[in-house]
Scaffold this motif. Structure first.
Motif, mmCIF file in Angstrom:
data_model
loop_
_atom_site.group_PDB
_atom_site.id
_atom_site.type_symbol
_atom_site.label_atom_id
_atom_site.label_comp_id
_atom_site.label_asym_id
_atom_site.label_seq_id
_atom_site.Cartn_x
_atom_site.Cartn_y
_atom_site.Cartn_z
ATOM 1 N N PRO A 149 84.890 35.368 81.647
ATOM 2 C CA PRO A 149 85.475 35.610 80.330
ATOM 3 C C PRO A 149 86.864 34.975 80.254
ATOM 4 C CG PRO A 149 84.837 37.678 81.388
ATOM 5 C CD PRO A 149 84.653 36.595 82.391
ATOM 6 N N VAL A 150 87.207 34.459 79.083
ATOM 7 C CA VAL A 150 88.509 33.811 78.884
ATOM 8 C C VAL A 150 89.401 34.764 78.097
ATOM 9 C CG1 VAL A 150 89.715 31.830 77.919
ATOM 10 C CG2 VAL A 150 87.416 31.541 78.870
ATOM 11 N N ALA A 151 90.462 35.244 78.734
ATOM 12 C CA ALA A 151 91.422 36.125 78.069
ATOM 13 C C ALA A 151 92.527 35.292 77.433
ATOM 14 C CB ALA A 151 92.033 37.089 79.082
ATOM 15 N N GLY A 152 92.983 35.708 76.268
ATOM 16 C CA GLY A 152 94.123 35.062 75.618
ATOM 17 C C GLY A 152 93.829 33.740 74.937
ATOM 18 N N ALA A 153 92.568 33.459 74.643
ATOM 19 C CA ALA A 153 92.217 32.214 73.946
ATOM 20 C C ALA A 153 92.274 32.447 72.436
ATOM 21 C CB ALA A 153 90.826 31.749 74.350
#
Length: 154
Positions: free
Chosen positions: A42-46
């Motif tokens: 998962p990509v946080a802060g995108a």
């Protein structure tokens, strides 16, 4: 004096009513969101942005949480997305080397030069930053579900 107060009161009332907007001008939106994954994580802060595919209309935006999940909004005060077709862009930037106001002032006083600009790096492949190159597209429907998963590749 009394007339001036009355005029001021009327101006304030018109301003407040004008800023509150009306439901007649508010676009019909539906809930939409999803998840961003890159290399299986998962990509946080995108930042996720939807641009109308037709070139006109209202876009939408959202930011991913620690699990890569996001919820879209049309504006900061209007949740949801106007149904339609959209091109998608996704970016996650990291800034290095920035200075506070005080540090910048001290640097300038010491060197006589403006401080160096911070370095901004996109942590995702560059093609996803621009909706015309990302190849990501979605269609938001009035009856949903509008849950989109973006599994980004290098």
């Amino acid at each position: 004096m009394r007339r001036e107060l009355w005029t001021l009161g009327l101006a304030v009332l018109m301003f407040v009513l004008g800023c509150s907007g009306s439901d007649a001008n508010r676009p019909e939106t539906v809930k939409a969101g999803g998840q961003v994954i890159f290399e299986g994580q998962p990509v946080a802060g995108a930042n996720v942005s939807l641009s109308p595919a037709a070139g006109s209309g209202r876009g939408a935006f959202g930011k991913t949480d620690a699990q890569g999940m996001f919820t879209l909004a049309t504006t900061s005060s209007i949740d949801g997305v106007v149904p339609g077709s959209y091109r998608v862009s996704i970016a996650k930037q990291r800034t290095e080397g920035g200075m506070t106001e005080e540090e910048s002032q001290a640097y300038y006083e010491k060197t006589g030069q403006p401080p160096p600009s911070p370095t901004v790096t996109n942590e995702l492949p560059e093609k996803y930053v621009d909706p015309s190159t990302s190849e990501l597209q979605v269609t938001v429907t009035a009856d949903g579900p509008n849950d989109f998963k973006f599994d980004l590749k290098k």
